[in-house]
Motif scaffolding. Structure first.
Motif, PDB file in Angstrom:
ATOM      1  N   ASN A  28       5.565 -10.920   5.201  1.00  0.00           N
ATOM      2  CA  ASN A  28       5.044  -9.966   6.178  1.00  0.00           C
ATOM      3  C   ASN A  28       5.595  -8.553   6.010  1.00  0.00           C
ATOM      4  OD1 ASN A  28       3.491 -11.948   7.497  1.00  0.00           O
ATOM      5  ND2 ASN A  28       5.283 -12.617   8.677  1.00  0.00           N
ATOM      6  N   PHE A  29       6.663  -8.387   5.189  1.00  0.00           N
ATOM      7  CA  PHE A  29       7.266  -7.070   4.994  1.00  0.00           C
ATOM      8  C   PHE A  29       7.542  -6.854   3.512  1.00  0.00           C
ATOM      9  CE2 PHE A  29       8.287  -8.234   9.331  1.00  0.00           C
ATOM     10  CZ  PHE A  29       8.024  -7.065  10.040  1.00  0.00           C
ATOM     11  N   CYS A  30       7.421  -5.609   3.087  1.00  0.00           N
ATOM     12  CA  CYS A  30       7.722  -5.256   1.699  1.00  0.00           C
ATOM     13  C   CYS A  30       9.238  -5.273   1.497  1.00  0.00           C
ATOM     14  CB  CYS A  30       7.164  -3.875   1.376  1.00  0.00           C
ATOM     15  SG  CYS A  30       7.605  -3.258  -0.271  1.00  0.00           S
ATOM     16  N   HIS A  31       9.700  -5.934   0.427  1.00  0.00           N
ATOM     17  CA  HIS A  31      11.135  -6.033   0.185  1.00  0.00           C
ATOM     18  C   HIS A  31      11.724  -4.713  -0.293  1.00  0.00           C
ATOM     19  CE1 HIS A  31       9.428  -6.548  -3.843  1.00  0.00           C
ATOM     20  NE2 HIS A  31      10.586  -6.118  -4.299  1.00  0.00           N
ATOM     21  N   GLN A  32      10.878  -3.769  -0.707  1.00  0.00           N
ATOM     22  CA  GLN A  32      11.370  -2.511  -1.271  1.00  0.00           C
ATOM     23  C   GLN A  32      11.379  -1.370  -0.259  1.00  0.00           C
ATOM     24  OE1 GLN A  32      10.407  -1.780  -5.347  1.00  0.00           O
ATOM     25  NE2 GLN A  32       9.970   0.392  -4.978  1.00  0.00           N
ATOM     26  N   CYS A  33      10.337  -1.215   0.549  1.00  0.00           N
ATOM     27  CA  CYS A  33      10.278  -0.102   1.507  1.00  0.00           C
ATOM     28  C   CYS A  33      10.232  -0.567   2.960  1.00  0.00           C
ATOM     29  CB  CYS A  33       9.086   0.798   1.222  1.00  0.00           C
ATOM     30  SG  CYS A  33       7.480   0.037   1.567  1.00  0.00           S
ATOM     31  N   SER A  34      10.184  -1.874   3.200  1.00  0.00           N
ATOM     32  CA  SER A  34      10.234  -2.482   4.543  1.00  0.00           C
ATOM     33  C   SER A  34       8.973  -2.272   5.366  1.00  0.00           C
ATOM     34  CB  SER A  34      11.447  -1.950   5.335  1.00  0.00           C
ATOM     35  OG  SER A  34      12.640  -2.228   4.647  1.00  0.00           O
ATOM     36  N   GLN A  35       7.890  -1.754   4.786  1.00  0.00           N
ATOM     37  CA  GLN A  35       6.661  -1.595   5.553  1.00  0.00           C
ATOM     38  C   GLN A  35       5.978  -2.944   5.749  1.00  0.00           C
ATOM     39  OE1 GLN A  35       3.724   1.799   5.120  1.00  0.00           O
ATOM     40  NE2 GLN A  35       2.519   0.196   4.136  1.00  0.00           N
ATOM     41  N   GLU A  36       5.295  -3.080   6.891  1.00  0.00           N
ATOM     42  CA  GLU A  36       4.544  -4.299   7.143  1.00  0.00           C
ATOM     43  C   GLU A  36       3.441  -4.466   6.092  1.00  0.00           C
ATOM     44  OE1 GLU A  36       3.860  -5.339  11.544  1.00  0.00           O
ATOM     45  OE2 GLU A  36       4.067  -3.150  11.541  1.00  0.00           O
ATOM     46  N   PRO A  40       0.804  -1.222   0.000  1.00  0.00           N
ATOM     47  CA  PRO A  40       0.000   0.000   0.000  1.00  0.00           C
ATOM     48  C   PRO A  40       0.840   1.277   0.000  1.00  0.00           C
ATOM     49  CG  PRO A  40      -0.762  -1.546   1.697  1.00  0.00           C
ATOM     50  CD  PRO A  40       0.556  -2.041   1.208  1.00  0.00           C
ATOM     51  N   ASN A  41       2.122   1.135   0.358  1.00  0.00           N
ATOM     52  CA  ASN A  41       2.972   2.328   0.468  1.00  0.00           C
ATOM     53  C   ASN A  41       3.708   2.639  -0.835  1.00  0.00           C
ATOM     54  OD1 ASN A  41       4.390   4.460   1.983  1.00  0.00           O
ATOM     55  ND2 ASN A  41       6.173   3.160   1.717  1.00  0.00           N
ATOM     56  N   CYS A  42       4.369   1.624  -1.431  1.00  0.00           N
ATOM     57  CA  CYS A  42       5.166   1.871  -2.644  1.00  0.00           C
ATOM     58  C   CYS A  42       4.647   1.099  -3.851  1.00  0.00           C
ATOM     59  CB  CYS A  42       6.629   1.506  -2.388  1.00  0.00           C
ATOM     60  SG  CYS A  42       6.925  -0.257  -2.097  1.00  0.00           S
ATOM     61  N   PHE A  43       3.604   0.306  -3.666  1.00  0.00           N
ATOM     62  CA  PHE A  43       2.927  -0.422  -4.744  1.00  0.00           C
ATOM     63  C   PHE A  43       3.793  -1.502  -5.394  1.00  0.00           C
ATOM     64  CE2 PHE A  43       1.246   3.950  -4.673  1.00  0.00           C
ATOM     65  CZ  PHE A  43      -0.035   3.677  -4.219  1.00  0.00           C
ATOM     66  N   ALA A  44       4.803  -1.961  -4.676  1.00  0.00           N
ATOM     67  CA  ALA A  44       5.619  -3.064  -5.203  1.00  0.00           C
ATOM     68  C   ALA A  44       4.921  -4.393  -4.915  1.00  0.00           C
ATOM     69  CB  ALA A  44       7.004  -3.045  -4.559  1.00  0.00           C
ATOM     70  N   ASP A  45       5.164  -5.390  -5.781  1.00  0.00           N
ATOM     71  CA  ASP A  45       4.621  -6.724  -5.532  1.00  0.00           C
ATOM     72  C   ASP A  45       5.287  -7.306  -4.283  1.00  0.00           C
ATOM     73  OD1 ASP A  45       3.067  -6.544  -7.794  1.00  0.00           O
ATOM     74  OD2 ASP A  45       4.607  -7.434  -9.091  1.00  0.00           O
ATOM     75  N   ILE A  46       4.504  -7.901  -3.412  1.00  0.00           N
ATOM     76  CA  ILE A  46       5.043  -8.364  -2.133  1.00  0.00           C
ATOM     77  C   ILE A  46       4.668  -9.811  -1.879  1.00  0.00           C
ATOM     78  CG2 ILE A  46       5.101  -6.112  -1.001  1.00  0.00           C
ATOM     79  CD1 ILE A  46       2.403  -6.673   0.190  1.00  0.00           C
ATOM     80  N   ALA A  47       5.485 -10.433  -1.043  1.00  0.00           N
ATOM     81  CA  ALA A  47       5.226 -11.794  -0.576  1.00  0.00           C
ATOM     82  C   ALA A  47       5.860 -11.913   0.803  1.00  0.00           C
ATOM     83  CB  ALA A  47       5.822 -12.822  -1.538  1.00  0.00           C
TER      84      ALA A  47
END
Length: 295
Positions: free
Chosen positions: A19-27, A10-17
């Motif tokens: 508990n944490f975003c690999h790009q911005c580290s947000q939960e 929701p923060n940087c719109f990167a594809d995630i898999a």
């Protein structure tokens, strides 16, 4: 309400898999925090009670040079950042110093020969002429020093105007100026401290950034020790003595830990470093207090 992990951050719109975003580290699993979670986040972020602060303090205060080496060797996430440590302890020191009621200047001392008395009124003085100042209705004449003699006439008028105020106003303005600009003046000395280290350790191959890192940690320690000196009750003389001794021997131990070298060579470098740094501090304080004349 976001309770399940979405497919994109929701923060940087990167594809995630996970508990944490690999790009911005947000939960990735989000929900409005409870009161307990909010307090936990606040304390953990600003007070750093969970690990970072205590690990950093342990190494900074009791292991000379170890925290600097940890940072240089790449172990950084587990500790509080050097600049934040320095700013925190410098602010604590100046706050305690101000609350302690220590006087920056003392106007109650008797005027020694050759000194200028600060009183209630002053007559304008020409360059090279004695400065005549009234104190409690009595004229006191002090010879303006060589440096003041060479000042521009406009600067001399500012000095005389400032000194013509009641001594309470002079003290109040000096005190306000010191606590307003003193922390900035001492912070501005950090690059000079690092430059002195660079000159003392020429040929070691260390970059200026490494010396600046050591300067931040060393001065953060100094502010921490000075804060403890103020906070400890006056009756605990042995504690003040121990803190003073540890503050004196800490820096050469830290220098030898980080830079290496023999004991005698490190001691000589420490003496030169302290002499030049104390000179820089005195000049910075004098310049800070001198800025009160321009207010």
């Amino acid at each position: 309400m976001l309770h399940a992990a979405p497919g994109t951050c929701p923060n940087c719109f990167a594809d995630i898999a996970g508990n944490f975003c690999h790009q911005c580290s947000q939960e990735t699993t989000l929900h409005p925090p409870s009161t307990r979670e909010f307090l936990h986040e606040f304390i953990g972020h600003y007070v750093a009670l969970e690990g970072k602060l205590w690990k950093s303090l342990w190494l900074l205060l009791l292991k000379p040079g170890r925290l600097t080496l940890e940072y240089i060797q790449g172990r950084r996430v587990r500790y509080v950042q050097p600049l934040r440590l320095y700013l925190t302890f410098s602010l604590i020191f100046f706050a305690l110093f101000k609350l302690s009621g220590v006087q920056i200047l003392n106007f109650d001392e008797e005027v020694a020969p050759g000194q200028v008395a600060i009183g209630q009124a002053a007559t304008p003085a020409k360059p090279g002429a004695p400065l005549r100042i009234k104190s409690d209705g009595e004229d006191i004449t002090g010879r303006v020093g060589t440096a003041v003699d060479t000042l521009h006439h406009g600067w001399g008028e500012r000095v005389n105007k400032f000194l013509s105020q009641p001594k309470e106003d002079v003290y109040r303005q000096m005190n306000k100026t010191f606590f307003s600009y003193g922390p900035y003046a001492l912070f501005a000395l950090m690059p000079f401290f690092a430059l002195l280290l660079k000159l003392l350790y020429l040929g070691t191959g260390r970059r200026f950034g490494a010396h600046l890192l050591f300067a931040l940690h060393a001065n953060a320690f100094a502010f921490a020790m000075l804060s403890l000196q103020i906070a400890v009750p006056p009756g605990w003389g042995w504690t003040h003595f121990i803190l003073l001794v540890w503050m004196v021997i800490y820096l050469p131990l830290a220098m030898r830990k980080v830079y290496g070298g023999g004991k005698l060579v490190t001691l000589l470098r420490w003496l030169v470093l302290m002499l030049l740094h104390m000179l820089c501090i005195v000049l910075a304080i004098l310049m800070t207090l001198g800025s009160a004349f321009l207010a």
